[in-house]
Design a protein around this motif. Structure first.
Motif, PDB file in Angstrom:
ATOM      1  N   ALA A  65       0.841  -1.183   0.000  1.00  0.00           N
ATOM      2  CA  ALA A  65       0.000   0.000   0.000  1.00  0.00           C
ATOM      3  C   ALA A  65       0.880   1.238   0.000  1.00  0.00           C
ATOM      4  CB  ALA A  65      -0.909  -0.009   1.226  1.00  0.00           C
ATOM      5  N   SER A  66       0.580   2.157  -0.888  1.00  0.00           N
ATOM      6  CA  SER A  66       1.410   3.354  -1.024  1.00  0.00           C
ATOM      7  C   SER A  66       0.732   4.529  -0.351  1.00  0.00           C
ATOM      8  CB  SER A  66       1.647   3.663  -2.507  1.00  0.00           C
ATOM      9  OG  SER A  66       0.405   3.835  -3.176  1.00  0.00           O
ATOM     10  N   GLY A  67       1.495   5.266   0.461  1.00  0.00           N
ATOM     11  CA  GLY A  67       0.961   6.451   1.097  1.00  0.00           C
ATOM     12  C   GLY A  67       0.073   6.122   2.279  1.00  0.00           C
ATOM     13  N   SER A  68      -0.255   7.135   3.039  1.00  0.00           N
ATOM     14  CA  SER A  68      -1.104   6.973   4.206  1.00  0.00           C
ATOM     15  C   SER A  68      -2.566   6.818   3.795  1.00  0.00           C
ATOM     16  CB  SER A  68      -0.958   8.198   5.116  1.00  0.00           C
ATOM     17  OG  SER A  68      -1.922   8.164   6.143  1.00  0.00           O
ATOM     18  N   THR A  72     -10.207  11.648   4.774  1.00  0.00           N
ATOM     19  CA  THR A  72     -11.632  11.439   4.524  1.00  0.00           C
ATOM     20  C   THR A  72     -11.824  10.761   3.175  1.00  0.00           C
ATOM     21  OG1 THR A  72     -12.259  13.385   5.834  1.00  0.00           O
ATOM     22  CG2 THR A  72     -13.881  12.553   4.262  1.00  0.00           C
ATOM     23  N   TRP A  73     -12.631   9.718   3.169  1.00  0.00           N
ATOM     24  CA  TRP A  73     -12.958   8.962   1.966  1.00  0.00           C
ATOM     25  C   TRP A  73     -14.446   9.098   1.701  1.00  0.00           C
ATOM     26  CZ3 TRP A  73      -9.167   5.605  -0.406  1.00  0.00           C
ATOM     27  CH2 TRP A  73      -7.937   5.577   0.256  1.00  0.00           C
ATOM     28  N   THR A  74     -14.796   9.441   0.467  1.00  0.00           N
ATOM     29  CA  THR A  74     -16.191   9.725   0.115  1.00  0.00           C
ATOM     30  C   THR A  74     -16.746   8.649  -0.819  1.00  0.00           C
ATOM     31  OG1 THR A  74     -15.756  12.096   0.290  1.00  0.00           O
ATOM     32  CG2 THR A  74     -17.770  11.437  -0.863  1.00  0.00           C
ATOM     33  N   ILE A  75     -17.984   8.250  -0.583  1.00  0.00           N
ATOM     34  CA  ILE A  75     -18.639   7.261  -1.443  1.00  0.00           C
ATOM     35  C   ILE A  75     -18.804   7.833  -2.843  1.00  0.00           C
ATOM     36  CG2 ILE A  75     -20.800   6.019  -1.859  1.00  0.00           C
ATOM     37  CD1 ILE A  75     -21.097   5.741   1.146  1.00  0.00           C
ATOM     38  N   GLY A  76     -18.352   7.065  -3.840  1.00  0.00           N
ATOM     39  CA  GLY A  76     -18.376   7.556  -5.204  1.00  0.00           C
ATOM     40  C   GLY A  76     -19.064   6.625  -6.183  1.00  0.00           C
ATOM     41  N   ASN A 110      -8.081   7.807  10.728  1.00  0.00           N
ATOM     42  CA  ASN A 110      -6.975   8.446  11.424  1.00  0.00           C
ATOM     43  C   ASN A 110      -5.881   7.408  11.620  1.00  0.00           C
ATOM     44  OD1 ASN A 110      -8.096  11.031  11.747  1.00  0.00           O
ATOM     45  ND2 ASN A 110      -9.273  10.383  13.536  1.00  0.00           N
ATOM     46  N   GLY A 111      -4.770   7.608  10.941  1.00  0.00           N
ATOM     47  CA  GLY A 111      -3.700   6.614  10.997  1.00  0.00           C
ATOM     48  C   GLY A 111      -4.143   5.340  10.304  1.00  0.00           C
ATOM     49  N   THR A 155     -20.524   3.024  15.011  1.00  0.00           N
ATOM     50  CA  THR A 155     -20.512   3.432  16.418  1.00  0.00           C
ATOM     51  C   THR A 155     -19.252   2.997  17.158  1.00  0.00           C
ATOM     52  OG1 THR A 155     -21.779   1.444  16.993  1.00  0.00           O
ATOM     53  CG2 THR A 155     -23.022   3.482  16.611  1.00  0.00           C
ATOM     54  N   SER A 156     -18.429   2.118  16.560  1.00  0.00           N
ATOM     55  CA  SER A 156     -17.174   1.682  17.177  1.00  0.00           C
ATOM     56  C   SER A 156     -16.059   1.769  16.148  1.00  0.00           C
ATOM     57  CB  SER A 156     -17.283   0.243  17.690  1.00  0.00           C
ATOM     58  OG  SER A 156     -18.253   0.137  18.706  1.00  0.00           O
ATOM     59  N   PRO A 157     -14.889   2.223  16.560  1.00  0.00           N
ATOM     60  CA  PRO A 157     -13.765   2.316  15.612  1.00  0.00           C
ATOM     61  C   PRO A 157     -13.389   0.943  15.052  1.00  0.00           C
ATOM     62  CG  PRO A 157     -13.289   3.509  17.650  1.00  0.00           C
ATOM     63  CD  PRO A 157     -14.523   2.696  17.906  1.00  0.00           C
ATOM     64  N   ILE A 158     -12.833   0.945  13.842  1.00  0.00           N
ATOM     65  CA  ILE A 158     -12.337  -0.275  13.210  1.00  0.00           C
ATOM     66  C   ILE A 158     -10.840  -0.127  12.987  1.00  0.00           C
ATOM     67  CG2 ILE A 158     -12.469  -1.786  11.201  1.00  0.00           C
ATOM     68  CD1 ILE A 158     -15.298  -0.823  10.731  1.00  0.00           C
ATOM     69  N   SER A 159     -10.071  -1.013  13.599  1.00  0.00           N
ATOM     70  CA  SER A 159      -8.623  -0.983  13.391  1.00  0.00           C
ATOM     71  C   SER A 159      -8.276  -1.694  12.093  1.00  0.00           C
ATOM     72  CB  SER A 159      -7.907  -1.662  14.559  1.00  0.00           C
ATOM     73  OG  SER A 159      -6.506  -1.750  14.298  1.00  0.00           O
ATOM     74  N   LEU A 160      -7.523  -1.016  11.243  1.00  0.00           N
ATOM     75  CA  LEU A 160      -7.095  -1.593   9.968  1.00  0.00           C
ATOM     76  C   LEU A 160      -5.674  -2.145  10.044  1.00  0.00           C
ATOM     77  CD1 LEU A 160      -8.341   1.257   7.579  1.00  0.00           C
ATOM     78  CD2 LEU A 160      -9.600  -0.756   8.371  1.00  0.00           C
ATOM     79  N   ALA A 161      -5.021  -1.950  11.171  1.00  0.00           N
ATOM     80  CA  ALA A 161      -3.617  -2.334  11.314  1.00  0.00           C
ATOM     81  C   ALA A 161      -3.458  -3.853  11.390  1.00  0.00           C
ATOM     82  CB  ALA A 161      -3.030  -1.686  12.564  1.00  0.00           C
TER      83      ALA A 161
END
Length: 241
Positions: A65-68, A72-76, A110-111, A155-161
Motif C-alpha cells: 500500500a502506497s501512502g497513508s 476522509t474517503w467519500t462514497i463515489g 486516522n492513521g 458506532t465503534s472504531p475499526i482498526s485496519l492495522a
C-alpha cells in the motif's frame, strides 16, 4: 329405447378443469424460471482478489500500500445498495432484489483506524425488476413518503492495522446503528474490503428482521409469501477526498 345425451361434453369439461389445475400449478414456475429473467447475484467486490481475512500478507501480483490511508474517503461512482428477500410466488421459490446507485456518505481514517463512517440511501430510488413490487415497497412496506431515508452510522472504531497491501482483501467486524422505517437499531456485520491505491471498496450484508424495524412483512394476500427477514446488501466504493 330411452334417449341418452352424448357425454362428450362431460369429458371435455373434466379435461378442461384438469388443464386449468396444471396451468395454475405450473404457471408461476414457468413465469419465474423462463420469463422473469435471472436474479442478480449477491453484491461482492468487483475484482477477484486474494482473500486475506485476518491477514495482510500480499499475494503474487500485489504491491505494498502506497501512502497513508489517513483522511476522509467519500462514497463515489460504482456504489450500490439494495435488498434481497426470499419469497414464494404461489408455492414457487423466487428471490426479490431491489437496488439503487444513489447512496452517499463518507468515512474518516486516522492513521490506521476508521474513526467515523456513515452512508445514507434515498429509499424511493430503490427499484426491482417489477413495478408492482416497487409500489408495495414504496407504500405499505417502507412508506418512503414518511420515511424517505435509510441510514447506517458506525458506532465503534475499526482498526485496519496492519494496513493490507493493494489488491488484498481483508475482513473486519463493523458495529453501528441502522435506521430504517423511522426505527434505529444496533447492527453487527462482517465488512470485506480491498484497497486500490486512492480507492477502497467495501462490501457487506446486514440481516434485517422486519419486526425489529417495525416493517410490515412483504407477504401479500396469500399470493406472495416471504420470510420474516431480508438482507440489506451494499457495495461501497470510497474515493480519497
Amino acid at each position: 329405447m330411452p334417449f341418452r345425451r352424448p357425454r362428450h361434453w362431460l369429458r371435455w369439461l373434466i379435461g378442461s378443469v384438469a388443464v386449468l389445475v396444471v396451468l395454475a400449478a405450473a404457471g408461476p414456475f414457468v413465469y419465474i424460471h423462463f420469463f422473469n429473467g435471472s436474479t442478480p447475484a449477491a453484491l461482492s467486490l468487483p475484482t477477484a482478489a486474494a482473500t486475506a481475512s485476518g491477514s495482510s500478507t500480499p499475494t503474487t501480483g500485489t504491491v505494498a500500500a502506497s501512502g497513508s490511508a489517513g483522511g476522509t474517503w467519500t462514497i463515489g461512482s460504482g456504489s450500490t445498495v439494495g435488498y434481497r428477500v426470499n419469497e414464494k410466488l404461489l408455492g414457487q421459490n423466487a428471490t426479490a432484489v431491489g437496488r439503487t446507485t444513489s447512496g452517499s456518505g463518507h468515512m474518516v481514517i486516522n492513521g490506521t483506524t476508521v474513526t467515523a463512517a456513515t452512508f445514507s440511501v434515498p429509499m424511493a430510488t430503490i427499484h426491482s425488476d417489477k413495478s408492482q413490487r416497487d409500489g408495495q415497497f414504496d407504500g405499505r412496506i417502507m412508506d418512503v413518503a414518511k420515511y424517505p431515508t435509510g441510514t447506517f452510522t458506525l458506532t465503534s472504531p475499526i482498526s485496519l492495522a496492519p494496513l493490507p497491501a493493494n489488491g488484498v482483501t481483508k475482513d473486519y467486524t463493523a458495529h453501528g446503528t441502522l435506521t430504517l422505517h423511522g426505527t434505529t437499531r444496533p447492527v453487527t456485520f462482517t465488512l470485506t474490503t480491498e484497497r486500490k491505491g486512492a480507492q477502497i471498496d467495501a462490501v457487506g450484508h446486514i440481516r434485517v428482521l422486519f419486526s425489529n424495524w417495525n416493517i410490515q412483512n412483504p407477504s401479500f394476500a396469500g399470493f406472495v409469501t416471504t420470510q420474516d427477514y431480508g438482507q440489506l446488501e451494499f457495495l461501497l466504493v470510497f474515493d480519497k477526498s
